[in-house]
Design an enzyme around this catalytic site. Structure first.
Site, PDB file in Angstrom:
ATOM      1  N   SER A   8      50.444 -30.053  71.972  1.00 15.41           N
ATOM      2  CA  SER A   8      49.785 -29.618  70.740  1.00 15.41           C
ATOM      3  C   SER A   8      48.976 -28.344  70.976  1.00 15.41           C
ATOM      4  O   SER A   8      48.038 -28.313  71.774  1.00 15.41           O
ATOM      5  CB  SER A   8      48.874 -30.727  70.216  1.00 15.41           C
ATOM      6  OG  SER A   8      48.105 -30.232  69.150  1.00 15.41           O
ATOM      7  N   HIS A  33      53.895 -28.541  69.093  1.00 15.69           N
ATOM      8  CA  HIS A  33      53.270 -29.164  67.917  1.00 15.69           C
ATOM      9  C   HIS A  33      52.150 -28.255  67.405  1.00 15.69           C
ATOM     10  O   HIS A  33      51.300 -27.805  68.184  1.00 15.69           O
ATOM     11  CB  HIS A  33      52.728 -30.533  68.334  1.00 15.69           C
ATOM     12  CG  HIS A  33      52.115 -31.316  67.224  1.00 15.69           C
ATOM     13  ND1 HIS A  33      52.856 -32.071  66.342  1.00 15.69           N
ATOM     14  CD2 HIS A  33      50.818 -31.472  66.852  1.00 15.69           C
ATOM     15  CE1 HIS A  33      52.049 -32.662  65.484  1.00 15.69           C
ATOM     16  NE2 HIS A  33      50.806 -32.318  65.767  1.00 15.69           N
ATOM     17  N   ASP A  35      49.071 -27.804  64.584  1.00 16.16           N
ATOM     18  CA  ASP A  35      48.189 -28.497  63.632  1.00 16.16           C
ATOM     19  C   ASP A  35      47.539 -27.524  62.671  1.00 16.16           C
ATOM     20  O   ASP A  35      46.724 -26.700  63.083  1.00 16.16           O
ATOM     21  CB  ASP A  35      47.075 -29.213  64.402  1.00 16.16           C
ATOM     22  CG  ASP A  35      47.621 -30.359  65.226  1.00 16.16           C
ATOM     23  OD1 ASP A  35      48.228 -31.264  64.642  1.00 16.16           O
ATOM     24  OD2 ASP A  35      47.443 -30.328  66.458  1.00 16.16           O
ATOM     25  N   MET A  37      44.998 -27.243  59.492  1.00 16.52           N
ATOM     26  CA  MET A  37      43.959 -28.037  58.804  1.00 16.52           C
ATOM     27  C   MET A  37      43.283 -27.189  57.722  1.00 16.52           C
ATOM     28  O   MET A  37      43.210 -25.969  57.857  1.00 16.52           O
ATOM     29  CB  MET A  37      42.888 -28.469  59.818  1.00 16.52           C
ATOM     30  CG  MET A  37      43.440 -29.177  61.026  1.00 16.52           C
ATOM     31  SD  MET A  37      42.095 -29.651  62.134  1.00 16.52           S
ATOM     32  CE  MET A  37      43.042 -30.217  63.539  1.00 16.52           C
ATOM     33  N   HIS A  66      52.509 -29.709  61.742  1.00 15.92           N
ATOM     34  CA  HIS A  66      51.782 -30.860  61.208  1.00 15.92           C
ATOM     35  C   HIS A  66      50.723 -30.345  60.237  1.00 15.92           C
ATOM     36  O   HIS A  66      49.739 -29.735  60.655  1.00 15.92           O
ATOM     37  CB  HIS A  66      51.142 -31.625  62.391  1.00 15.92           C
ATOM     38  CG  HIS A  66      50.283 -32.762  61.988  1.00 15.92           C
ATOM     39  ND1 HIS A  66      49.352 -33.331  62.855  1.00 15.92           N
ATOM     40  CD2 HIS A  66      50.187 -33.474  60.833  1.00 15.92           C
ATOM     41  CE1 HIS A  66      48.740 -34.334  62.255  1.00 15.92           C
ATOM     42  NE2 HIS A  66      49.220 -34.433  61.028  1.00 15.92           N
ATOM     43  N   MET A  68      47.774 -30.889  57.969  1.00 15.83           N
ATOM     44  CA  MET A  68      46.671 -31.774  57.573  1.00 15.83           C
ATOM     45  C   MET A  68      45.933 -31.108  56.431  1.00 15.83           C
ATOM     46  O   MET A  68      44.773 -30.705  56.551  1.00 15.83           O
ATOM     47  CB  MET A  68      45.752 -32.020  58.780  1.00 15.83           C
ATOM     48  CG  MET A  68      46.348 -33.006  59.763  1.00 15.83           C
ATOM     49  SD  MET A  68      45.561 -32.923  61.372  1.00 15.83           S
ATOM     50  CE  MET A  68      46.505 -31.579  62.063  1.00 15.83           C
ATOM     51  N   MET A 137      49.651 -41.395  63.257  1.00 13.50           N
ATOM     52  CA  MET A 137      48.432 -40.888  63.892  1.00 13.50           C
ATOM     53  C   MET A 137      47.792 -42.027  64.686  1.00 13.50           C
ATOM     54  O   MET A 137      47.574 -43.117  64.159  1.00 13.50           O
ATOM     55  CB  MET A 137      47.432 -40.389  62.834  1.00 13.50           C
ATOM     56  CG  MET A 137      47.855 -39.164  62.052  1.00 13.50           C
ATOM     57  SD  MET A 137      48.314 -37.728  63.060  1.00 13.50           S
ATOM     58  CE  MET A 137      46.829 -37.468  64.049  1.00 13.50           C
ATOM     59  N   GLY A 142      42.095 -34.468  62.757  1.00 15.14           N
ATOM     60  CA  GLY A 142      41.073 -33.427  62.588  1.00 15.14           C
ATOM     61  C   GLY A 142      40.611 -32.819  63.898  1.00 15.14           C
ATOM     62  O   GLY A 142      40.160 -31.682  63.926  1.00 15.14           O
ATOM     63  N   GLY A 145      41.312 -34.546  71.562  1.00 10.69           N
ATOM     64  CA  GLY A 145      40.459 -35.218  72.549  1.00 10.69           C
ATOM     65  C   GLY A 145      39.828 -36.518  72.117  1.00 10.69           C
ATOM     66  O   GLY A 145      38.867 -36.980  72.736  1.00 10.69           O
ATOM     67  N   ASP A 175      50.869 -39.108  67.447  1.00  8.26           N
ATOM     68  CA  ASP A 175      49.960 -37.980  67.629  1.00  8.26           C
ATOM     69  C   ASP A 175      48.520 -38.478  67.788  1.00  8.26           C
ATOM     70  O   ASP A 175      48.011 -39.178  66.919  1.00  8.26           O
ATOM     71  CB  ASP A 175      50.074 -37.075  66.395  1.00  8.26           C
ATOM     72  CG  ASP A 175      49.268 -35.794  66.505  1.00  8.26           C
ATOM     73  OD1 ASP A 175      48.746 -35.491  67.592  1.00  8.26           O
ATOM     74  OD2 ASP A 175      49.168 -35.094  65.475  1.00  8.26           O
TER      75      ASP A 175
HETATM   76  C1  DX5 Z   1      44.622 -34.154  65.674  1.00  5.77           C
HETATM   77  C2  DX5 Z   1      45.899 -33.396  65.837  1.00  5.77           C
HETATM   78  C3  DX5 Z   1      46.518 -33.579  67.160  1.00  5.77           C
HETATM   79  C4  DX5 Z   1      45.692 -33.155  68.338  1.00  5.77           C
HETATM   80  C5  DX5 Z   1      45.925 -34.187  69.400  1.00  5.77           C
HETATM   81  O1  DX5 Z   1      44.272 -34.212  64.359  1.00  5.77           O
HETATM   82  O2  DX5 Z   1      46.819 -33.752  64.856  1.00  5.77           O
HETATM   83  O3  DX5 Z   1      47.820 -32.996  67.222  1.00  5.77           O
HETATM   84  O4  DX5 Z   1      46.011 -31.886  68.856  1.00  5.77           O
HETATM   85  O5  DX5 Z   1      45.052 -33.954  70.437  1.00  5.77           O
HETATM   86  P1  DX5 Z   1      44.910 -34.978  71.653  1.00  5.77           P
HETATM   87  O6  DX5 Z   1      46.258 -35.095  72.273  1.00  5.77           O
HETATM   88  O7  DX5 Z   1      43.906 -34.302  72.535  1.00  5.77           O
HETATM   89  O8  DX5 Z   1      44.421 -36.273  71.076  1.00  5.77           O
HETATM   90 ZN    ZN Z   2      48.935 -33.052  65.077  1.00 11.62          ZN
END
Ligand code: DX5
Ligand code: ZN
Length: 216
Positions: A8, A33, A35, A37, A66, A68, A137, A142, A145, A175
């Protein structure tokens, strides 16, 4: 069963994007991947299309986008213009999910539907035959980590049963909170695609981490 790994971008080093994209291109990963937002659907804002244009230029792997964001269909053309392989929209963000899925496929991309941790897999019952990917999820979206929500394992197993019972051709992607330990359990529960942000980019050897996740 298919086992794919999608690092990601959220956890990459934007101060030196070229070097991280070079690592991704040389790695065994399958997709990158991405993200996006909006600060409305999730309590954070990540990056937008002007930045992603550079990412798309630097990255040789298929892009798994992805969204969001509320009303993700509004940005279908922008996602397509990136050359995205797949477009993942949240079921919770689409009033007319069936229409959005058809629009994504008509645009030539793989259609992914994403569910938040509190959304039951039963909402997919009428649409499972139309989608290419279901992404569960394993954290509330959001932020990178966060801690893996263990209940996701059971959810993956139930989704796997639903897909197999219908004979549907659908990949299960997960994810959030994925690392070697949770990744192995997810594969065993029936997942196909692991998204990993911090586990990959914060590892001392990201190439080795991707290799390990591919070969759990
Ligand atoms: C969170 C994202 C993820 C995020 C995952 O909302 O959709 O793709 O990057 O991060 P880790 O793998 O650190 O949980
Ligand atoms: Zn994601």
């Amino acid at each position: 069963m298919k086992r794919l790994v999608a690092p990601s971008l959220l956890s990459a080093n934007f101060g030196n994007l070229e070097s991280d994209m070079d690592m991704i291109n040389r790695s065994e990963c399958d997709w990158l991947h991405i993200d996006i937002m909006d600060g409305v659907f999730v309590p954070n804002i990540s990056f937008g299309f002007p930045v992603l244009k550079h990412v798309a230029r630097l990255c040789k792997k298929p892009l798994d986008v992805h969204l969001m964001i509320v009303q993700p269909e509004k940005f279908l053309n922008e996602v397509k213009a990136l050359g995205a392989y797949s477009m993942n929209v949240h079921a919770e963000a689409c009033t007319h999910l069936h229409r959005v899925v058809q629009q994504i496929k008509d645009a030539g991309m793989k259609a992914g539907v994403t569910l938040n941790p509190a959304t039951p897999v039963s909402v997919l019952e009428e649409i499972i035959g139309d989608v290419d990917i279901v992404m569960l999820m394993a954290v509330n979206p959001g932020f990178g980590g966060q801690k893996f929500i263990v209940h996701t394992l059971d959810k993956v197993a139930r989704l796997r049963r639903m897909i197999d019972e219908r004979g549907a051709d659908v990949l299960i992607e997960v994810d959030g909170g994925v690392n070697r330990e949770t990744g192995l359990k997810l594969y065993e529960a029936g997942a196909n695609v692991l998204v990993a942000g911090s586990a990959v980019f914060h590892a001392s050897d990201p190439l080795e981490e991707i290799h390990a996740l591919k070969n759990l």
